[in-house]
Design a protein around this motif. Sequence first.
Motif, PDB file in Angstrom:
ATOM      1  N   CYS A  59       0.808  -1.228   0.000  1.00  0.00           N
ATOM      2  CA  CYS A  59       0.000   0.000   0.000  1.00  0.00           C
ATOM      3  C   CYS A  59       0.838   1.273   0.000  1.00  0.00           C
ATOM      4  O   CYS A  59       0.317   2.350  -0.322  1.00  0.00           O
ATOM      5  CB  CYS A  59      -0.938   0.010   1.206  1.00  0.00           C
ATOM      6  N   TYR A  80       5.574  -1.300   2.443  1.00  0.00           N
ATOM      7  CA  TYR A  80       4.673  -1.497   3.585  1.00  0.00           C
ATOM      8  C   TYR A  80       3.336  -2.051   3.099  1.00  0.00           C
ATOM      9  O   TYR A  80       2.840  -1.670   2.023  1.00  0.00           O
ATOM     10  CB  TYR A  80       4.418  -0.174   4.315  1.00  0.00           C
ATOM     11  N   LYS A  81       2.774  -2.938   3.921  1.00  0.00           N
ATOM     12  CA  LYS A  81       1.453  -3.491   3.586  1.00  0.00           C
ATOM     13  C   LYS A  81       0.324  -2.527   3.949  1.00  0.00           C
ATOM     14  O   LYS A  81      -0.818  -2.737   3.545  1.00  0.00           O
ATOM     15  CB  LYS A  81       1.248  -4.822   4.299  1.00  0.00           C
ATOM     16  N   GLU A  82       0.654  -1.493   4.704  1.00  0.00           N
ATOM     17  CA  GLU A  82      -0.368  -0.507   5.058  1.00  0.00           C
ATOM     18  C   GLU A  82       0.108   0.872   4.563  1.00  0.00           C
ATOM     19  O   GLU A  82       1.261   1.020   4.150  1.00  0.00           O
ATOM     20  CB  GLU A  82      -0.603  -0.464   6.570  1.00  0.00           C
ATOM     21  N   TYR A  84       1.701   3.794   5.235  1.00  0.00           N
ATOM     22  CA  TYR A  84       2.597   4.167   6.330  1.00  0.00           C
ATOM     23  C   TYR A  84       2.899   5.664   6.283  1.00  0.00           C
ATOM     24  O   TYR A  84       3.258   6.205   5.228  1.00  0.00           O
ATOM     25  CB  TYR A  84       3.887   3.368   6.231  1.00  0.00           C
TER      26      TYR A  84
END
Length: 326
Positions: A59, A80-82, A84
């Motif tokens: 993401c 990052y998977k979110e 950030y």
Amino acid sequence: MDEDTNAIIDKVFYKQNKEVEVEPNESEILNLIGDEKVYYFSKRDRGFEKFFKINKDICSFICVPLYIRSRLSGIIHIYYKEVYIYSEEEIKYLETIAHQAALAIHDTRLVGSSVLLQESHHRIKNNLQSIISLMSLYKMSIKKDPRKDVTEILDDLMSKIKSIAAVHELLSKDKLSRSIINLKDMIIKIVKFMSSTREEIKFNFELDDIFVSYSKASAIALVVNELVTNSLKYAFVGKDNGEITIISKFENESIKLVVSDNGVGFPQNFDIQKTRGLGLSIVYSIITKQLNGEIEMESSNGAKVRIEIPVKQISKNISVEEMEKI
């Protein structure tokens, strides 16, 4: 990265989550990076996906360029998977890491310069060994068939020696004292001296900037030399002109090399594994045994040779005894 072409020389990955699949689109990222600062992108930004060839669950990401003497020498990517949101303190931390990494690269190059002379001795020894191996093969070839034209054989041998010398010359001119060769420069240099007496033949090139080790470059140089020699000798008999096309691409961690011409093509039912021709036998041995690659040959509007060489596969030197079995 190569500082002149921005071509990727090597990559290193570290994943905390092995299930994450991501492959950056380096060309798009390079288009944006222009100075020494941290770059941040998230899925909220328009065009976010263009920065990826493959993206599963990422993401946001951060790019930290590495500069040596104001020249881009590498990039650190953090994914990052979110979405950030980083702090100013983190920016300073990443910039410090980038600066230290750049210094490490620069220091490594200085160390490389200091041992270049020692490495040169090994390369010269390996070059001489290759030349001796080739001379042994041609000597055996003449013994098997004394009717062969000695002048033609010597011309072939000298052409191959020039190809080996071309690799060494390119290496000696590298400003950063690296033990790697750009295949694009090598192929163009080889073709230049081979085509000097055949102005009626047009050469077409589609060459990526691909950097390989010195030993691998020397082996590929011999292959290119032989395939071009084969086309110049046999493809255009009875023709006033012709074309030879050389393609070199980097795809899926492999070098894809294609040499083709618009001549008469290979003889019917031609099989490189069964050929008695010394030159193509050497090509087959280098590709399959030394470089652990694959080779295919076809006749379609001329002769075409397709070669695939895995980049990460460690090449091994073929001894004189092994070559004499060809």
